[in-house]
Scaffold this motif. Structure first.
Motif, PDB file in Angstrom:
ATOM      1  N   THR A  67       0.852  -1.200   0.000  1.00 48.19           N
ATOM      2  CA  THR A  67       0.000   0.000   0.000  1.00 48.19           C
ATOM      3  C   THR A  67       0.882   1.242   0.000  1.00 48.19           C
ATOM      4  O   THR A  67       1.333   1.691   1.055  1.00 48.19           O
ATOM      5  CB  THR A  67      -0.905   0.021   1.244  1.00 48.19           C
ATOM      6  OG1 THR A  67      -0.075  -0.087   2.422  1.00 48.19           O
ATOM      7  CG2 THR A  67      -1.874  -1.156   1.233  1.00 48.19           C
ATOM      8  N   CYS A  68       1.135   1.786  -1.176  1.00 49.64           N
ATOM      9  CA  CYS A  68       1.992   2.970  -1.316  1.00 49.64           C
ATOM     10  C   CYS A  68       1.267   4.032  -2.134  1.00 49.64           C
ATOM     11  O   CYS A  68       0.527   3.705  -3.065  1.00 49.64           O
ATOM     12  CB  CYS A  68       3.304   2.604  -2.006  1.00 49.64           C
ATOM     13  SG  CYS A  68       4.248   1.295  -1.180  1.00 49.64           S
ATOM     14  N   LYS A  69       1.497   5.287  -1.786  1.00 51.08           N
ATOM     15  CA  LYS A  69       0.843   6.384  -2.500  1.00 51.08           C
ATOM     16  C   LYS A  69       1.329   6.481  -3.935  1.00 51.08           C
ATOM     17  O   LYS A  69       0.567   6.798  -4.842  1.00 51.08           O
ATOM     18  CB  LYS A  69       1.093   7.706  -1.759  1.00 51.08           C
ATOM     19  CG  LYS A  69       0.396   7.796  -0.412  1.00 51.08           C
ATOM     20  CD  LYS A  69       0.674   9.137   0.251  1.00 51.08           C
ATOM     21  CE  LYS A  69      -0.026   9.235   1.602  1.00 51.08           C
ATOM     22  NZ  LYS A  69       0.254  10.517   2.279  1.00 51.08           N
ATOM     23  N   GLN A  85       9.556   2.524   1.814  1.00 46.80           N
ATOM     24  CA  GLN A  85       8.275   2.793   2.463  1.00 46.80           C
ATOM     25  C   GLN A  85       8.108   4.272   2.770  1.00 46.80           C
ATOM     26  O   GLN A  85       7.040   4.853   2.576  1.00 46.80           O
ATOM     27  CB  GLN A  85       8.145   1.960   3.746  1.00 46.80           C
ATOM     28  CG  GLN A  85       7.931   0.483   3.502  1.00 46.80           C
ATOM     29  CD  GLN A  85       7.915  -0.321   4.786  1.00 46.80           C
ATOM     30  OE1 GLN A  85       8.838  -0.223   5.598  1.00 46.80           O
ATOM     31  NE2 GLN A  85       6.871  -1.116   4.986  1.00 46.80           N
ATOM     32  N   CYS A 134       4.221   4.483   1.875  1.00 47.73           N
ATOM     33  CA  CYS A 134       3.556   3.209   2.132  1.00 47.73           C
ATOM     34  C   CYS A 134       3.064   3.149   3.573  1.00 47.73           C
ATOM     35  O   CYS A 134       3.791   3.534   4.487  1.00 47.73           O
ATOM     36  CB  CYS A 134       4.501   2.031   1.872  1.00 47.73           C
ATOM     37  SG  CYS A 134       5.343   2.097   0.269  1.00 47.73           S
ATOM     38  N   THR A 135       1.881   2.662   3.768  1.00 45.31           N
ATOM     39  CA  THR A 135       1.333   2.519   5.114  1.00 45.31           C
ATOM     40  C   THR A 135       1.525   1.108   5.603  1.00 45.31           C
ATOM     41  O   THR A 135       1.499   0.152   4.807  1.00 45.31           O
ATOM     42  CB  THR A 135      -0.150   2.874   5.150  1.00 45.31           C
ATOM     43  OG1 THR A 135      -0.856   2.030   4.222  1.00 45.31           O
ATOM     44  CG2 THR A 135      -0.367   4.328   4.749  1.00 45.31           C
TER      45      THR A 135
END
Length: 317
Positions: free
Chosen positions: A207-209, A310, A315-316
């Motif tokens: 999960t990365c922007k 990250q 990234c979350t």
């Protein structure tokens, strides 16, 4: 290190000198060298540069004496072999390398006692972007350029490196049958450790922007391929200066995709990346391609890379 280019003269001269010395002094047979010594000594194994040295040490364990050809802080493709190193390659039970990275090593390895790690995995094509034609021709003339059809940086994908570990265990077992089971057991353990690292990357980068990596040179293709990222290299080769056109292209793409970090490397001058970062309004961070020994080891350096990615990609957990 994607566009490797080095003259083979050094390797050829060293090999010629070795042949002269061998004719005068004699040498052991390849069959004898391919096993551990009769008194129970360790098998002599040579690894071309750091990631392969780390892997060979893990799989070889107490049964192998592993010698690395490339000293810490030296770019692998800058390696020039000494007469002693050529002798080590000739006498080794096994030499672990990747064809195309170090022309001097390619020329000196013994075909029957060498393992090209790239043959154990499915490779990906070399980077596809090009500089202006004239600049490329100049680089070829200066460095004796030899393009690779594939990206050699396979060690940056832990899953592929796990496959290499398994095959390496088989090759060491064949070279030193007296310790075959030990090699195979350690190969399995090493592959499992790399599998755990792969899972950490998969989860950490899920999960990365943004999923775009702008890197100093195109060394992270396997990492991007494995974890569904997009690599944009400023250059193919760390020794090649990018053209103004290429810098403009990368800057435009970085702005369009919201890139906040331009990645540099510890063994490469950060100047070009810093100029690009200033144009884009981004910062720089070091992403280690692990071509030379890090302050820790392969596993710790890869985990440091994961943390860097990250942060840079948003990234979350």
């Amino acid at each position: 290190m994607s566009g490797f280019s080095r003259s083979r003269a050094v390797g050829l001269l060293a090999a010629a000198a070795l042949l002269t010395a061998t004719a005068a002094c004699g040498s052991g047979s390849a069959e004898t060298a391919a096993t551990s010594s009769p008194d129970g000594g360790k098998a002599e194994v040579v690894a071309a540069f750091y990631p392969l040295q780390w892997l060979t040490e893990q799989v070889g364990g107490s049964d192998a004496s592993v010698t690395g050809l490339t000293a810490p802080g030296v770019e692998p493709h800058d390696l020039e072999l000494s007469i002693q190193q050529v002798t080590e390659l000739k006498d080794a039970a096994l030499t672990v390398y990747i064809k195309g990275i170090q022309p001097a090593v390619d020329d000196a390895v013994e075909p029957d006692t060498s393992f090209d790690a790239a043959t154990a995995v499915t490779t990906i094509p070399a980077g596809e972007h090009t500089e202006e034609e004239g600049a490329e021709e100049g680089a070829e003339e200066e460095h004796g350029h030899e393009e690779l059809s594939y990206d050699p940086h396979l060690w940056l994908d832990p899953a592929r490196l796990a496959t290499v570990a398994t095959k390496l265990g088989e090759r060491l077992a064949a070279a030193d049958p007296a310790h075959a089971q030990g090699y195979k057991d350690r190969a399995a353990k090493t592959a499992a450790t790399l599998g755990t690292l792969d899972q950490e990357f998969t989860k950490g980068l899920s999960t990365c922007k943004t999923r775009t990596l702008v890197t100093a040179h195109e060394a992270f293709g396997y990492l991007a391929d494995r974890y569904k990222l997009k690599q944009v290299g400023i250059t193919l080769d760390p020794e090649t200066e990018p053209s103004p056109t290429r810098l403009s292209e990368v800057a435009k793409l970085a702005k369009a995709e919201g890139v906040t970090t331009i990645f540099t490397e510890s063994l490469v001058s950060p100047k070009v990346a810093e100029v690009l970062a200033a144009q884009v309004g981004a910062k720089t961070a070091v992403l280690d391609p692990l071509e030379s020994k890090p302050s820790g080891d392969y596993l710790s350096a890869m985990r440091d890379n994961l943390k860097t990615l990250q942060t840079a990609l948003g990234c979350t957990a």
